[in-house]
Design a protein around this motif. Structure first.
Motif, mmCIF file in Angstrom:
data_model
loop_
_atom_site.group_PDB
_atom_site.id
_atom_site.type_symbol
_atom_site.label_atom_id
_atom_site.label_comp_id
_atom_site.label_asym_id
_atom_site.label_seq_id
_atom_site.Cartn_x
_atom_site.Cartn_y
_atom_site.Cartn_z
ATOM 1 N N ARG A 17 43.280 0.097 41.004
ATOM 2 C CA ARG A 17 43.273 0.865 41.967
ATOM 3 C C ARG A 17 44.783 1.157 42.823
ATOM 4 N NH1 ARG A 17 42.346 1.423 47.085
ATOM 5 N NH2 ARG A 17 42.067 -0.720 47.436
ATOM 6 N N ASN A 18 45.007 -0.263 43.035
ATOM 7 C CA ASN A 18 46.326 -0.231 43.712
ATOM 8 C C ASN A 18 47.425 0.502 42.972
ATOM 9 O OD1 ASN A 18 45.399 -1.616 46.010
ATOM 10 N ND2 ASN A 18 45.978 -3.544 45.129
ATOM 11 N N LEU A 19 47.581 0.217 41.801
ATOM 12 C CA LEU A 19 48.512 0.619 40.973
ATOM 13 C C LEU A 19 48.458 2.200 40.920
ATOM 14 C CD1 LEU A 19 48.563 -1.755 37.849
ATOM 15 C CD2 LEU A 19 50.417 -1.406 39.516
ATOM 16 N N ARG A 20 47.163 2.742 40.800
ATOM 17 C CA ARG A 20 46.938 4.300 40.733
ATOM 18 C C ARG A 20 47.357 4.895 42.129
ATOM 19 N NH1 ARG A 20 42.122 5.840 41.933
ATOM 20 N NH2 ARG A 20 41.343 3.947 40.826
ATOM 21 N N GLU A 21 46.652 4.302 43.109
ATOM 22 C CA GLU A 21 46.880 4.975 44.318
ATOM 23 C C GLU A 21 48.254 4.826 45.163
ATOM 24 O OE1 GLU A 21 43.380 3.804 46.912
ATOM 25 O OE2 GLU A 21 42.085 4.672 45.407
ATOM 26 N N GLU A 22 48.720 3.534 45.159
ATOM 27 C CA GLU A 22 49.907 3.402 45.753
ATOM 28 C C GLU A 22 51.206 3.661 44.829
ATOM 29 O OE1 GLU A 22 49.867 -0.540 47.455
ATOM 30 O OE2 GLU A 22 47.697 -0.298 48.084
ATOM 31 N N HIS A 23 50.973 3.585 43.624
ATOM 32 C CA HIS A 23 52.109 3.715 42.841
ATOM 33 C C HIS A 23 52.111 4.721 41.678
ATOM 34 C CE1 HIS A 23 54.243 0.223 44.753
ATOM 35 N NE2 HIS A 23 52.700 -0.288 44.994
ATOM 36 N N GLY A 24 50.981 5.403 41.563
ATOM 37 C CA GLY A 24 50.917 6.580 40.452
ATOM 38 C C GLY A 24 51.267 5.877 39.070
ATOM 39 N N THR B 244 49.597 2.771 36.137
ATOM 40 C CA THR B 244 48.468 2.166 35.405
ATOM 41 C C THR B 244 48.737 0.680 34.904
ATOM 42 O OG1 THR B 244 48.856 2.695 33.130
ATOM 43 C CG2 THR B 244 47.538 4.223 34.427
ATOM 44 N N LEU B 245 47.673 0.015 34.859
ATOM 45 C CA LEU B 245 47.805 -1.534 34.401
ATOM 46 C C LEU B 245 48.494 -1.542 33.150
ATOM 47 C CD1 LEU B 245 47.489 -4.321 35.139
ATOM 48 C CD2 LEU B 245 44.995 -4.246 34.382
ATOM 49 N N PRO B 246 48.219 -0.836 31.950
ATOM 50 C CA PRO B 246 48.694 -0.929 30.665
ATOM 51 C C PRO B 246 50.336 -0.807 30.688
ATOM 52 C CG PRO B 246 46.742 0.306 30.509
ATOM 53 C CD PRO B 246 46.876 0.203 31.718
ATOM 54 N N ARG B 247 50.372 0.158 31.684
ATOM 55 C CA ARG B 247 52.070 0.432 31.726
ATOM 56 C C ARG B 247 52.893 -0.681 32.340
ATOM 57 N NH1 ARG B 247 53.530 6.387 32.597
ATOM 58 N NH2 ARG B 247 54.833 5.455 34.214
ATOM 59 N N PHE B 248 51.851 -1.066 33.273
ATOM 60 C CA PHE B 248 52.685 -2.334 34.260
ATOM 61 C C PHE B 248 52.634 -3.412 32.983
ATOM 62 C CE2 PHE B 248 52.070 -6.335 36.524
ATOM 63 C CZ PHE B 248 52.991 -6.277 37.297
ATOM 64 N N LYS C 143 32.806 -11.635 36.086
ATOM 65 C CA LYS C 143 32.709 -10.533 37.624
ATOM 66 C C LYS C 143 33.974 -10.861 38.188
ATOM 67 C CE LYS C 143 29.229 -9.934 40.922
ATOM 68 N NZ LYS C 143 27.702 -10.414 41.382
ATOM 69 N N SER C 144 34.630 -12.155 38.267
ATOM 70 C CA SER C 144 35.918 -12.402 39.093
ATOM 71 C C SER C 144 36.789 -11.641 38.591
ATOM 72 C CB SER C 144 35.745 -14.013 38.780
ATOM 73 O OG SER C 144 34.703 -14.753 39.311
ATOM 74 N N VAL C 145 36.881 -11.608 37.094
ATOM 75 C CA VAL C 145 38.246 -11.045 36.581
ATOM 76 C C VAL C 145 37.882 -9.498 36.826
ATOM 77 C CG1 VAL C 145 39.294 -10.446 34.558
ATOM 78 C CG2 VAL C 145 38.684 -13.066 35.274
ATOM 79 N N ASN C 146 36.817 -8.827 36.384
ATOM 80 C CA ASN C 146 36.725 -7.381 36.551
ATOM 81 C C ASN C 146 37.025 -7.064 38.107
ATOM 82 O OD1 ASN C 146 36.088 -7.352 33.770
ATOM 83 N ND2 ASN C 146 33.888 -7.215 34.270
ATOM 84 N N GLY C 147 36.373 -7.737 38.870
ATOM 85 C CA GLY C 147 36.623 -7.362 40.458
ATOM 86 C C GLY C 147 38.149 -7.327 40.722
ATOM 87 N N ILE C 148 38.723 -8.351 40.342
ATOM 88 C CA ILE C 148 40.213 -8.444 40.593
ATOM 89 C C ILE C 148 41.117 -7.378 39.821
ATOM 90 C CG2 ILE C 148 42.431 -9.687 40.462
ATOM 91 C CD1 ILE C 148 40.644 -12.343 40.848
ATOM 92 N N GLU C 149 40.685 -7.019 38.735
ATOM 93 C CA GLU C 149 41.340 -6.102 37.889
ATOM 94 C C GLU C 149 41.143 -4.781 38.267
ATOM 95 O OE1 GLU C 149 41.551 -7.290 33.636
ATOM 96 O OE2 GLU C 149 40.875 -5.329 33.308
ATOM 97 N N THR C 150 39.889 -4.673 38.700
ATOM 98 C CA THR C 150 39.697 -3.144 39.158
ATOM 99 C C THR C 150 40.442 -2.917 40.483
ATOM 100 O OG1 THR C 150 37.315 -3.384 38.625
ATOM 101 C CG2 THR C 150 37.807 -1.728 40.516
ATOM 102 N N GLU C 151 40.386 -3.880 41.388
ATOM 103 C CA GLU C 151 41.371 -3.510 42.520
ATOM 104 C C GLU C 151 42.857 -3.482 42.229
ATOM 105 O OE1 GLU C 151 40.537 -3.298 45.376
ATOM 106 O OE2 GLU C 151 42.094 -3.657 46.938
ATOM 107 N N ILE C 152 43.494 -4.318 41.177
ATOM 108 C CA ILE C 152 44.591 -4.087 40.852
ATOM 109 C C ILE C 152 44.917 -2.533 40.113
ATOM 110 C CG2 ILE C 152 46.519 -4.715 39.285
ATOM 111 C CD1 ILE C 152 46.062 -6.675 41.501
ATOM 112 N N ALA D 97 56.260 -5.406 40.751
ATOM 113 C CA ALA D 97 55.958 -6.806 40.517
ATOM 114 C C ALA D 97 55.783 -7.564 41.761
ATOM 115 C CB ALA D 97 57.158 -7.538 39.364
ATOM 116 N N GLN D 98 56.543 -7.270 42.595
ATOM 117 C CA GLN D 98 56.633 -7.872 43.910
ATOM 118 C C GLN D 98 55.165 -7.487 44.679
ATOM 119 O OE1 GLN D 98 58.442 -10.229 45.627
ATOM 120 N NE2 GLN D 98 56.553 -10.249 46.681
ATOM 121 N N HIS D 99 54.858 -6.156 44.470
ATOM 122 C CA HIS D 99 53.442 -5.991 45.179
ATOM 123 C C HIS D 99 52.109 -6.421 44.372
ATOM 124 C CE1 HIS D 99 54.531 -2.843 48.107
ATOM 125 N NE2 HIS D 99 55.484 -2.247 47.221
ATOM 126 N N HIS D 100 52.398 -6.698 43.098
ATOM 127 C CA HIS D 100 51.602 -7.384 42.228
ATOM 128 C C HIS D 100 51.173 -8.509 42.708
ATOM 129 C CE1 HIS D 100 50.051 -9.231 38.467
ATOM 130 N NE2 HIS D 100 49.127 -8.467 38.616
#
Lengths: 156, 156
Positions: B36-43, B45-49, B25-34, B119-122
């Motif tokens: 979302r940030n990657l998608r909404e703020e930087h267009g 995805t996590l695999p690409r990052f 639950k902890s990891v999924n919550g954080i990962e979901t937020e990351i 990376a800085q945002h991450h």
DNA sequence: CCCTAAAATTTCAAGCTTAAAATATTTCGA
DNA sequence: TCGAAATATTTTAAGCTTGAAATTTTAGGG
């Protein structure tokens, strides 16, 4: 004397990043093993197990929307998974009296039997994968995770 | 006097199962937020990052197979992601002299700039999401995760 | 030199996941 | 009662992921 490794804001941020990567690695390693066991030993998948697990916890069934919010996945996602479980006779949809929009998903008797079997193996797999954690370790780890989860709950 | 809640093997197994669910639950919550940030703020995805992050760590590039084993994902997976990054001018493939089967993936200059920004945002996102963990908490959590990871390394 | 096994990568089919659009139904104020 | 807004669900398009099959190239024994 001042400790030379006093964590400044900068290094605390880096330390959090490192522990996050470690957290991710721990969870991904376990999850990969669980997925492999489900696939190779039981011909099923983690998302299907998660749905069955949720339905097992609610014998009266869950509306599709309740199921998706409980599992924190999208509506469309559970539609597909419940479709498959239904095709295989493990779940079924029941009309909700008084609301023709809604349907309740439930496990069939066959689904309950299949889930109990999976659940026992699942607990055994986790018990083995976490063998490195003593009872005391478990409690301490749990407390630390609460620090993370407390913050997540505030944000909703 | 014996403590009444002395953990038997049975309850230790259940406790491990509960802490596993909490970990997830902890990891999924954080990962979901990351994500979302990657998608909404930087267009993105996590695999690409993740791929860009790996390539940034190896300025001379990584063979496709090295990249997939480093990230613990399938070969076919990185093929598709590097394809996309290449189309966008963020990565490129370089022939390996002396082995016409192999190719090395590298970030372009544009890719390096884009990654540094991400990376800085991450790091900032993680720092905020883990705000509940003090420096001491981080160290203790890290030690407990080592108990899990030690076991995973044995199994390879 | 040949030719089989191994190695590096890509292609493929199937399933998971999401956000957004589409459907169907209910609710409720005017 | 009418109709707009809300609710419940499904459909759709796009991307991620995997394991297995296919392709290309290399390596090594005979």
């Amino acid at each position: 004397m001042k400790p030379s490794q006093a964590p400044t804001g900068e290094t605390l941020s880096k330390a959090r990043l490192r522990v996050w990567l470690k957290l991710l690695k721990s969870v991904n390693g376990i999850e990969t093993e669980i997925r492999r066991n489900l696939r190779e030993e039981h011909g099923t998948t983690l998302p299907r197990f998660d749905v069955m697990s949720a339905l097992a916890r609610f014998p009266d069934g869950l509306k599709m929307s309740e199921l998706s919010s409980y599992l924190k996945v999208s509506n469309g996602n559970v539609t597909g998974i419940v479709d498959k479980l239904t095709e295989e006779g493990l779940a079924l949809r029941v009309a909700v009296p008084g609301d023709r929009r809604a349907q309740v998903a439930r496990l069939t008797a066959k689904g309950r039997v299949a889930f109990e079997e999976l659940a026992q193996h699942h607990e055994d797999w986790i018990n083995t994968l976490l063998e490195g954690l003593s009872a005391g370790n478990v409690d301490a780890l749990s407390a630390h995770l609460d620090c993370i989860l407390d913050r997540q709950m505030e944000e909703d």
